[in-house]
Design a protein around this motif. Structure first.
Motif, mmCIF file in Angstrom:
data_model
loop_
_atom_site.group_PDB
_atom_site.id
_atom_site.type_symbol
_atom_site.label_atom_id
_atom_site.label_comp_id
_atom_site.label_asym_id
_atom_site.label_seq_id
_atom_site.Cartn_x
_atom_site.Cartn_y
_atom_site.Cartn_z
ATOM 1 N N ASN A 56 0.864 -1.175 0.000
ATOM 2 C CA ASN A 56 0.000 0.000 0.000
ATOM 3 C C ASN A 56 0.908 1.235 0.000
ATOM 4 N N ASP A 111 0.273 4.312 -0.267
ATOM 5 C CA ASP A 111 -0.198 5.452 0.527
ATOM 6 C C ASP A 111 0.270 5.340 1.977
ATOM 7 N N GLN A 166 3.913 6.165 2.057
ATOM 8 C CA GLN A 166 4.065 7.587 1.767
ATOM 9 C C GLN A 166 3.741 8.425 2.995
#
Length: 344
Positions: free
Chosen positions: A295, A297, A300
């Motif tokens: 994932n 995101d 990040q």
């Protein structure tokens, strides 16, 4: 026993390394048809993979059965002259013994821990065989939700990087701490083969720490060089967990390691708090973190938090070889894995 040709020796060595890491049978690199009917190759396979009297650790019986079934099928398939080619008696005897053993239930298998031997990638002829033994269950998830009883791809990726001269240089002679160590694979590899001055292996689960302590002994590691300890992120790291503190001087480390630590965005604040503690109070100079980018995101969010807290995050250019070219620490590269160097 007959001496194998260099090519056959390399093929068998690769198969053996994969087998003791419990690589799925369909992914094993089995010797070619011409090689596997060779009695010397079959004898080497038996002695190095299935001779229980001479081998430790040895994979669970269910895994051995699946692998041997595949190997016997490959031999039968490769026999072109039944008058000359045959299956080694030792392999057939082993098969007979395995298929008559009681079969555990799926639940029993999932709950069973097995010793697994990892072999580091090798760069060429003459390099020593570097191995690490862990205790794992590929199916076990504790009631608390931890998945720490297996070594995940990001740890194998980071281990592959550390096995290179460039990676080894980052930890050799250093005082190291590992976060969320799980099986302790990375820390034990550092202590056994990479010449760290000292390494503290931390995880929040007492059962994992007990398992690591057992494996420290199984790997014949110097307990003054490697110390397992419980550490719940967000809480102080107790100096009393270090076994050799005599001087009363504050603890410090040079490098922190971590692999697959961020599988939930809710963990990011805790990890950042822990990093600030390590940089401020334990004087680390850098944090190496590997992550499988399931994932993007989520990871990040970690990188954004690093920037907000004035940490520099540098993506290392290293990439693991594709599966078909790996010679050790075998792992999938289907999902991208990245290693970042976090500094201030």
């Amino acid at each position: 026993m007959s001496v194998l040709s260099p090519h056959d020796e390399a093929c068998v060595r690769q198969l053996v390394a994969q087998y003791f890491q419990l690589v799925e049978p369909h992914d094993l690199c089995v010797p070619s048809a011409d090689a596997i009917v060779n009695p010397a190759v079959q004898a080497a396979i038996y002695e190095r993979m299935f001779n229980q009297d001479a081998l430790w650790p040895i994979p669970p019986a269910s895994y051995r059965t699946r692998v041997l079934k595949m190997i016997l099928y490959r031999i039968e398939e490769s026999i072109s002259n039944p008058e000359e080619d045959e299956i080694l008696d030792d392999l057939m005897d082993c098969w007979s013994e395995l298929v008559t053993q009681p079969k555990p239930s799926a639940l029993q298998e999932a709950q069973q821990l097995s010793y697994i031997k990892y072999t580091a990638p090798h760069s060429g002829v003459g390099q020593e065989c570097r191995t690490v033994i862990t205790s794992e269950s590929r199916g076990l998830i504790l009631s608390s939700g931890t998945t720490g009883f297996r070594t995940w791809e990001a740890a194998l990726h980071l281990g592959t990087f550390l096995s290179t001269p460039q990676g080894e240089a980052l930890v050799r002679g250093k005082r190291v701490i590992e976060l969320g160590a799980g099986t302790g694979f990375l820390s034990m590899f550092c202590a056994k083969h990479l010449g760290v001055e000292r390494i503290l292996v931390t995880d929040r689960e007492p059962s994992l720490i007990s398992s690591i302590q057992d494996c420290v002994a199984r790997n014949h590691l110097d307990p003054s060089r490697i110390q397992p300890a419980i550490w719940e992120w967000g809480n102080p790291l107790e100096d009393s967990q270090f076994g050799d503190i005599q001087s009363g001087q504050p603890q410090h480390f040079d490098v922190a390691l971590g692999a697959d630590l961020i599988y939930d965005v809710d963990l990011v604040p805790l990890l950042l708090s822990t990093l600030r503690d390590l940089f401020d109070n334990y004087r680390i100079e850098e944090f190496l973190i590997s992550a499988t980018l399931r994932n993007r995101d989520t990871f990040q969010a970690f990188l954004d938090a690093c920037e907000a807290n004035h940490f520099q995050a540098h993506c290392m250019p290293f990439k693991s070889p594709p599966s078909e070219k790996q010679t050790g620490f075998f792992h999938s590269t289907n999902i991208p894995i990245r290693t970042y160097r976090i500094t201030r």
